[in-house]
Design a protein around this motif. Structure first.
Motif, mmCIF file in Angstrom:
data_model
loop_
_atom_site.group_PDB
_atom_site.id
_atom_site.type_symbol
_atom_site.label_atom_id
_atom_site.label_comp_id
_atom_site.label_asym_id
_atom_site.label_seq_id
_atom_site.Cartn_x
_atom_site.Cartn_y
_atom_site.Cartn_z
ATOM 1 N N GLU A 287 0.167 21.519 -1.640
ATOM 2 C CA GLU A 287 -0.441 21.182 -3.258
ATOM 3 C C GLU A 287 0.422 19.874 -3.890
ATOM 4 O O GLU A 287 0.369 18.638 -4.803
ATOM 5 C CB GLU A 287 0.123 21.980 -3.853
ATOM 6 N N ALA A 288 2.957 19.897 -3.104
ATOM 7 C CA ALA A 288 3.248 18.888 -3.425
ATOM 8 C C ALA A 288 2.328 17.895 -2.823
ATOM 9 O O ALA A 288 2.420 16.789 -3.513
ATOM 10 C CB ALA A 288 4.676 18.917 -2.878
ATOM 11 N N TYR A 289 2.219 17.459 -1.917
ATOM 12 C CA TYR A 289 1.844 16.407 -1.242
ATOM 13 C C TYR A 289 0.112 15.701 -1.540
ATOM 14 O O TYR A 289 0.149 14.491 -1.906
ATOM 15 C CB TYR A 289 1.750 16.336 0.401
ATOM 16 N N GLN A 290 -0.962 16.633 -2.846
ATOM 17 C CA GLN A 290 -2.092 16.806 -2.973
ATOM 18 C C GLN A 290 -0.964 15.799 -4.322
ATOM 19 O O GLN A 290 -2.186 14.745 -4.459
ATOM 20 C CB GLN A 290 -3.326 18.012 -3.460
ATOM 21 N N VAL A 291 -0.321 16.352 -5.028
ATOM 22 C CA VAL A 291 -0.413 15.677 -6.359
ATOM 23 C C VAL A 291 0.504 14.050 -6.072
ATOM 24 O O VAL A 291 0.381 13.266 -6.845
ATOM 25 C CB VAL A 291 0.592 16.315 -7.169
ATOM 26 N N TYR A 292 1.181 13.763 -4.498
ATOM 27 C CA TYR A 292 1.690 12.626 -4.163
ATOM 28 C C TYR A 292 1.016 11.704 -4.049
ATOM 29 O O TYR A 292 0.470 10.566 -4.408
ATOM 30 C CB TYR A 292 2.315 12.743 -3.108
ATOM 31 N N LEU A 293 -0.648 12.286 -3.245
ATOM 32 C CA LEU A 293 -1.634 11.645 -3.078
ATOM 33 C C LEU A 293 -2.537 10.944 -4.497
ATOM 34 O O LEU A 293 -3.147 9.930 -3.920
ATOM 35 C CB LEU A 293 -2.655 11.849 -1.656
ATOM 36 N N LEU A 294 -2.669 12.084 -5.542
ATOM 37 C CA LEU A 294 -3.020 11.492 -6.005
ATOM 38 C C LEU A 294 -2.763 10.370 -6.695
ATOM 39 O O LEU A 294 -3.158 9.472 -7.648
ATOM 40 C CB LEU A 294 -4.103 12.927 -7.053
ATOM 41 N N GLU A 295 -1.726 10.439 -7.282
ATOM 42 C CA GLU A 295 -0.579 9.907 -8.039
ATOM 43 C C GLU A 295 -0.899 8.417 -7.076
ATOM 44 O O GLU A 295 -0.550 7.337 -7.596
ATOM 45 C CB GLU A 295 1.467 10.430 -8.084
ATOM 46 N N LEU A 296 -0.194 8.160 -5.961
ATOM 47 C CA LEU A 296 -0.719 6.921 -4.859
ATOM 48 C C LEU A 296 -2.063 6.291 -5.224
ATOM 49 O O LEU A 296 -2.469 5.147 -5.503
ATOM 50 C CB LEU A 296 -0.904 7.565 -3.467
ATOM 51 N N VAL A 297 -3.489 7.059 -5.568
ATOM 52 C CA VAL A 297 -4.677 6.542 -5.925
ATOM 53 C C VAL A 297 -4.455 6.194 -7.107
ATOM 54 O O VAL A 297 -5.014 4.360 -6.835
ATOM 55 C CB VAL A 297 -5.388 7.509 -6.193
ATOM 56 N N ARG A 298 -4.079 6.332 -8.012
ATOM 57 C CA ARG A 298 -3.674 6.286 -9.560
ATOM 58 C C ARG A 298 -2.808 4.745 -9.325
ATOM 59 O O ARG A 298 -2.906 3.761 -10.034
ATOM 60 C CB ARG A 298 -3.470 7.757 -10.550
ATOM 61 N N ASP A 299 -1.286 4.710 -8.689
ATOM 62 C CA ASP A 299 -1.386 3.503 -8.723
ATOM 63 C C ASP A 299 -1.078 2.222 -7.874
ATOM 64 O O ASP A 299 -1.394 0.993 -8.613
ATOM 65 C CB ASP A 299 0.485 4.297 -7.804
ATOM 66 N N ILE A 300 -2.111 2.722 -7.143
ATOM 67 C CA ILE A 300 -3.196 1.811 -6.134
ATOM 68 C C ILE A 300 -3.683 0.627 -7.385
ATOM 69 O O ILE A 300 -3.611 -0.252 -7.209
ATOM 70 C CB ILE A 300 -3.476 2.059 -4.462
ATOM 71 N N TRP A 301 -4.878 1.865 -7.729
ATOM 72 C CA TRP A 301 -5.329 1.046 -8.528
ATOM 73 C C TRP A 301 -4.817 0.523 -10.138
ATOM 74 O O TRP A 301 -5.499 -0.737 -10.346
ATOM 75 C CB TRP A 301 -7.075 1.748 -9.196
ATOM 76 N N ASN A 302 -4.333 1.287 -10.069
ATOM 77 C CA ASN A 302 -3.403 0.175 -11.954
ATOM 78 C C ASN A 302 -2.415 -1.014 -11.792
ATOM 79 O O ASN A 302 -2.890 -1.716 -11.764
ATOM 80 C CB ASN A 302 -2.520 1.721 -11.936
ATOM 81 N N GLU A 303 -1.668 -1.295 -10.338
ATOM 82 C CA GLU A 303 -1.541 -2.208 -9.359
ATOM 83 C C GLU A 303 -2.426 -3.157 -9.085
ATOM 84 O O GLU A 303 -2.432 -4.358 -9.524
ATOM 85 C CB GLU A 303 -0.257 -1.631 -8.359
ATOM 86 N N PHE A 304 -3.386 -2.569 -8.713
ATOM 87 C CA PHE A 304 -4.164 -3.660 -8.408
ATOM 88 C C PHE A 304 -4.848 -4.469 -9.446
ATOM 89 O O PHE A 304 -4.952 -5.803 -9.420
ATOM 90 C CB PHE A 304 -5.685 -2.647 -7.827
ATOM 91 N N ALA A 305 -5.339 -3.191 -10.659
ATOM 92 C CA ALA A 305 -6.201 -4.032 -12.204
ATOM 93 C C ALA A 305 -4.363 -5.144 -12.563
ATOM 94 O O ALA A 305 -5.110 -5.582 -13.054
ATOM 95 C CB ALA A 305 -6.878 -2.947 -12.840
ATOM 96 N N ARG A 306 -3.492 -4.698 -12.460
ATOM 97 C CA ARG A 306 -2.249 -5.183 -13.452
ATOM 98 C C ARG A 306 -2.608 -6.547 -12.607
ATOM 99 O O ARG A 306 -2.343 -7.305 -13.431
ATOM 100 C CB ARG A 306 -1.118 -4.535 -13.158
ATOM 101 N N LYS A 307 -2.243 -6.475 -11.035
ATOM 102 C CA LYS A 307 -1.856 -8.082 -10.262
ATOM 103 C C LYS A 307 -3.259 -9.016 -10.932
ATOM 104 O O LYS A 307 -3.126 -9.764 -10.202
ATOM 105 C CB LYS A 307 -1.455 -7.748 -9.216
ATOM 106 N N PHE A 308 -4.726 -8.305 -11.161
ATOM 107 C CA PHE A 308 -5.174 -9.105 -10.928
ATOM 108 C C PHE A 308 -6.197 -10.028 -11.816
ATOM 109 O O PHE A 308 -6.122 -10.844 -11.857
ATOM 110 C CB PHE A 308 -6.731 -8.040 -10.480
ATOM 111 N N ASP A 309 -5.607 -8.846 -12.971
ATOM 112 C CA ASP A 309 -5.877 -9.726 -14.152
ATOM 113 C C ASP A 309 -5.011 -10.751 -14.169
ATOM 114 O O ASP A 309 -5.247 -12.167 -14.557
ATOM 115 C CB ASP A 309 -4.942 -8.619 -15.458
#
Lengths: 420, 420
Positions: A287-309
């Motif tokens: 569960e700890a690793y799964q929490v990490y992975l979902l956080e990573l997914v969110r971070d990737i998208w959010n970073e992508f969206a911010r940098k793209f903009d």
């Protein structure tokens, strides 16, 4: 030199006579060679300086045919040109995030590039529950830089079409068109799936609404020439070490929908999330690793969206909307709103393409090692059933997705109460 | 032969030495020539056999530069290759609906083709309130045959990409990108408009929501490579006689969104509808012709939709959705539903692209003769204000359009109570 496949006995003499090699190796006197590819699609050799073993290169040569499903596909050796062109573009636009290209020989359909000695394929590290604190930053930069700077948002109309015209890549594109968007969902001899999920697989193949949605995503994949996409950006195409990220193997590259690449990254991370129901017995650890992975997914998208903009706002020299177009009272707000809606569309299409890619891995020609390495078919089926459910929902619900939390929310809802 | 522009003194000797001309003319002894083009973009000559005046051809040669807005645009002579390729494709896919090509000389950037002696430009006929009982049938066949058979619905993936790669056409595409989707809505020296509608023009240029919608349509125009589109299919590119229809001048052709061509036809008919507030003083006569035009718009769309659906159902050999993909209980119904939703999307995009094209004609580089020939600026403004209103609504309401009656309904609503 006319095309001929190299082998361990001919590589060294070939390498010695290539001028760029004199800059890569301090001496060409004692080069050794070992073949490391699986010989299916390409020959891959490591060439090393025995005097200084830290000096080594990868030589990759295309074979004229690709064996898939027992059949010979007439894959032209042209694909090595596409791979090299894409690698050069990646190095130009996202320096440090792709292997350096030292040499390219069109006649011989081969490329000589940096040997990533200390890097590991990401898929392996994820199965071993490794964490990559720099990955969200690196991959979002790679995606933003390559996608934005090859699109109509940055290039002039003629520049974009001329670059696009060098990436026709019709044969490798057909492989993805068939194997991602069509064959897995119908009778096709190369398909394979876990017999324990046969009922679900058949249900997907007979689900009219889902099949229509998949066809819609295929139509977008085939026709929307937005930017130079990698087109095979799964976690097996990413190599990492302690602080460095490299995207490799862009031979499928062409001008397609940006969201296809973003979807590939996010969907592969979620597949890995699901694979830990098989790989990681300890529930707390899992569960700890799964929490990490979902956080990573969110971070990737959010970073992508911010940098793209940001990148768009600061580099709006492309054909699509000239600066002057927004030159009216409220124009800067309208431009910001247009960027927001553009990026929102990318998220919805990320759900669509990513969703299809969940499904194809469950019932098509190739699974992913994250899942295929789970030997217990029952345990594997737990992950696969979830992947089908999540994939279906990402595709079918894509038009109502409004934030990355909606996508990760579907994962949480579908995995809630899984007991294993 | 190296490129050199022809003139009336050199055309005949050039024509005589072209082998295909021996089949077109019964004798080459007494050919006469007259230049009929405006010499701006191309040279156009009619070459006639004085012995048998029924034998004549058009010779069209590209000039190396196009003068637009005082500037020289570096338009490559390549555009004659695009025009010829498109003409040949039109003849192949929609025989009898394009002029026959007799000869093409790439070096000289010229094409020799059928002289349409008895045909008239449609725009002229429409201003004269002519009726064309066969037009809905002919133009819908042209659109269906060219668009369907060059798309992924009929071609294999590699066939489509290879054909698409011969229509890069980056310079002429830039003209449309600029002059349809950007420049009219911002400060640009070549724009011109009726001073009486200045307030409306400025309002369009400062309307954030509308500008975003136009940018969305431009993005689709630039990236959605669905099929070989004509890309300039206004009623000035259509020639008709008593029973015959020909589509001419496809030099802008490229792989773009199907709806752009459909939108061009429908929007030009509506512009003509509006022009009769200036041209036709007799109210009963005007209204009768306007009723006819709206009926024509409905017929064209309905015929297009019916034939497109039938053609697809009967010729589903393309890459997009293999026959076998629909091979499940209810699969034929799902395929029919997919076709319906695909065609429905085409209608919505027809509204979007057509709507933008209303606006560009009111405030960009070129008006249409239907309107520019109304000398009374007040009367002209009546039509232009309506065109802006209708164009705005087609663009902004496109996503809620569900039938062709919604599109014609907007025309009826906006023109209700016009008193002139």
């Amino acid at each position: 030199m006319a095309y001929r496949p190299l082998d361990e006995s001919t590589v060294v003499s070939y390498v010695k006579q290539r001028p760029p090699m004199a800059k890569v190796f301090s001496s060409l006197d004692r080069l050794s060679v070992s073949e490391v590819g699986d010989g299916n699609l390409n020959l891959v050799f490591i060439v090393q300086n025995e005097v200084n073993p830290a000096e080594s290169v990868i030589l990759k040569q295309a074979l004229p045919f690709l064996r898939v499903a027992g059949d010979s596909w007439p894959l032209t050796r042209e694909r090595m040109r596409y791979e090299t062109q894409a690698l050069l573009k990646h190095n130009e636009l996202a320096p440090g995030l792709a292997p350096t290209v030292y040499d390219f020989d069109q006649e011989m359909s081969l490329v000589i590039m940096e040997h990533l000695r200390t890097h590991e394929i990401m898929r392996k590290g994820l199965v071993a529950r490794k964490r990559y604190p720099f990955f969200a930053d690196h991959i979002s930069t790679f995606l933003v830089n390559v996608l934005f700077f090859t699109s109509d948002l940055f290039l002039t109309g003629p520049e974009k079409k001329q670059l696009q015209a060098t990436f026709v890549n019709e044969h490798l594109r057909k492989l993805q068109e068939d194997f991602v968007y069509s064959n897995p969902y119908m009778e096709s001899e190369e398909n394979n799936w876990n017999p324990l999920i046969d009922e679900l697989v058949q249900a997907v193949r007979a689900d009219g609404a889902l099949k229509i949605a998949i066809a819609e995503m295929k139509e977008a994949y085939m026709t929307h020439g937005e930017a130079l996409i990698h087109a095979d950006l799964h976690t097996g195409s990413i190599m990492l070490n302690g602080g460095d990220t490299r995207v490799i193997d862009p031979e499928f590259a062409f001008f397609g929908p940006m969201a296809y690449d973003i979807g590939a990254v996010l969907q592969n991370l979620i597949l890995n999330y699901l694979s830990h129901y098989g790989h990681t017995a300890d529930r707390a650890e899992r569960e700890a690793y799964q929490v990490y992975l979902l956080e990573l997914v969110r971070d990737i998208w959010n970073e992508f969206a911010r940098k793209f903009d940001e990148t768009w706002a600061n580099n709006n020299r492309g054909e699509l909307v000239p600066e002057k177009y927004w030159d009216f009272p409220g124009g800067q707000e309208a431009f910001a709103e247009y960027r927001r809606s553009y990026i929102h569309r990318l998220l919805q299409e990320t759900a669509g393409h990513g969703g299809v890619k969940f499904l194809r891995r469950m019932m098509g020609i190739v699974s992913v090692w994250d899942l295929s390495s789970i030997e217990d078919l029952e345990k594997r089926a737990v992950a696969e059933r979830l992947a089908i459910q999540i994939g279906k929902r990402w595709v079918l619900e894509r038009k109502s997705i409004s934030s990355i939390d909606d996508l990760t929310g579907i994962v949480l809802e579908e995995t809630k109460g899984v007991s294993i």
